[in-house]
Scaffold this motif. Sequence first.
Motif, PDB file in Angstrom:
ATOM      1  N   SER A 245       1.035  -1.291  -0.096  1.00 10.91           N
ATOM      2  CA  SER A 245      -0.076   0.107   0.065  1.00 10.91           C
ATOM      3  C   SER A 245       0.830   1.322   0.035  1.00 10.91           C
ATOM      4  O   SER A 245       1.191   1.815   1.081  1.00 10.91           O
ATOM      5  N   PRO A 246       1.536   1.529  -1.168  1.00 17.20           N
ATOM      6  CA  PRO A 246       2.370   2.758  -1.097  1.00 17.20           C
ATOM      7  C   PRO A 246       1.884   4.195  -0.837  1.00 17.20           C
ATOM      8  O   PRO A 246       2.498   5.096  -0.628  1.00 17.20           O
ATOM      9  N   GLN A 247       0.561   4.024  -0.568  1.00 22.57           N
ATOM     10  CA  GLN A 247      -0.201   5.339  -0.515  1.00 22.57           C
ATOM     11  C   GLN A 247      -0.269   5.565   1.105  1.00 22.57           C
ATOM     12  O   GLN A 247      -0.227   6.650   1.477  1.00 22.57           O
ATOM     13  N   PHE A 248       0.274   4.498   1.804  1.00 22.68           N
ATOM     14  CA  PHE A 248       0.467   4.597   3.504  1.00 22.68           C
ATOM     15  C   PHE A 248       2.036   4.684   3.476  1.00 22.68           C
ATOM     16  O   PHE A 248       2.383   4.549   4.745  1.00 22.68           O
ATOM     17  N   LYS A 249       2.818   4.928   2.560  1.00 17.03           N
ATOM     18  CA  LYS A 249       4.203   4.689   2.736  1.00 17.03           C
ATOM     19  C   LYS A 249       4.806   5.688   3.876  1.00 17.03           C
ATOM     20  O   LYS A 249       5.437   5.293   4.732  1.00 17.03           O
ATOM     21  N   LYS A 250       4.468   6.816   3.792  1.00 15.57           N
ATOM     22  CA  LYS A 250       4.861   8.028   4.581  1.00 15.57           C
ATOM     23  C   LYS A 250       4.642   7.495   6.107  1.00 15.57           C
ATOM     24  O   LYS A 250       5.306   7.778   7.070  1.00 15.57           O
ATOM     25  N   GLY A 251       3.272   7.265   6.533  1.00 12.11           N
ATOM     26  CA  GLY A 251       2.853   6.970   7.788  1.00 12.11           C
ATOM     27  C   GLY A 251       3.677   5.704   8.276  1.00 12.11           C
ATOM     28  O   GLY A 251       3.859   5.618   9.644  1.00 12.11           O
ATOM     29  N   LEU A 252       3.631   4.627   7.441  1.00 11.05           N
ATOM     30  CA  LEU A 252       4.382   3.520   7.984  1.00 11.05           C
ATOM     31  C   LEU A 252       5.778   3.570   8.067  1.00 11.05           C
ATOM     32  O   LEU A 252       6.452   2.880   9.056  1.00 11.05           O
ATOM     33  N   GLU A 253       6.429   4.412   7.263  1.00 17.47           N
ATOM     34  CA  GLU A 253       7.870   4.862   7.813  1.00 17.47           C
ATOM     35  C   GLU A 253       8.033   5.629   8.909  1.00 17.47           C
ATOM     36  O   GLU A 253       8.960   5.265   9.975  1.00 17.47           O
ATOM     37  N   GLU A 254       7.010   6.302   9.326  1.00 20.26           N
ATOM     38  CA  GLU A 254       6.990   7.092  10.530  1.00 20.26           C
ATOM     39  C   GLU A 254       6.787   6.164  11.746  1.00 20.26           C
ATOM     40  O   GLU A 254       7.292   6.232  12.764  1.00 20.26           O
TER      41      GLU A 254
END
Length: 335
Positions: A245-254
């Motif tokens: 789900s690359p649309q959630f990439k930023k949140g998952l990295e955080e």
Amino acid sequence: MTEVSLNERVADLLMDLGLIRHKSQIQSVKPLTGGVASDVALVETDQHKYCAKFALPKMRVEADWFAPVYRNKCEYEWLRLAEAIIPENTPKMFGFSEKFGGFAMDYVGGDDCFVWKEKLFKFPPDVTIAEKVGKTFGKVQSHTGESTFNSSEFLKKDVFFHMRIEPYILYTGSKHPDLKPIFDRVARQLADANKTLVHGDVSPKNILVKSGEPILIDAECATMGEPAFDVAFCLNHFFLKAVFSPQFKKGLEEASLRFFECYNEFIHWEDKQDFSRRVAKLLPMLGLARVDGKSPVEYLNPDQQEGVRQIVIPLILSPQNSILSTINAQFSGIR
């Protein structure tokens, strides 16, 4: 195991543990799904809702994958210890039966309860949950990293070998001959490690969230070992969910960064930089293991699997010096 035989085992277990006096007190037995290693059931009696669990000798996967069934006792002992350290983050335990090879614990459910994995697929991650998970595992491993900790119940290295080292490390290395010496070396290091108590399956599928608090379950691989494995195992799931789900990439990295930062507060048994480097080495290896090992994640398509390989193999060949730089490198590679 058929549903009928599961019903009988559940009844025998609850009778043996003194949780019921007559089998007629059981109102229903509902098999629970989601894992490959055990038979698990929700058991409703006239007094309570229990979760009963029995280990399987062969995993429910395509490859031949076997493990000793007494790992069920290892899991029970981990959960019982965790219950004493972090009671708000574990189910209540009701006992283990040597005779019937299973244990019973409180059933955790309700409208305010969900499996963390399911939420991570559908919504941007709640970073506060990742922080709490990092802290809860940090507390357990901090306690078991003390020189005074009695580790005698947790020296079942053969369970960890069959459940993690062989299917995730050695098997994956055998599929990549150019990487095999690296995987073989790490396998030996994992087998020899004895730093803290390891859960072995720190995955969002094994973390329930009830009333905003993580509830830890499924510690079948528990042994004294390498705590960096637990941390890398969890971080790997954030990475793989971001690939899916690359649309959630930023949140998952955080979430990855906050999980590690909160866990890191509890490290006292060794140098923090050394620990970070070992997590950095393990993380991409586990990424490769979840596409080419015996237990590949079920949600990545072939193109996404190849994307994982292209990201992690260079990091296996040339590991980063810290987990923070590894997280950055992995998430930067996701397109």
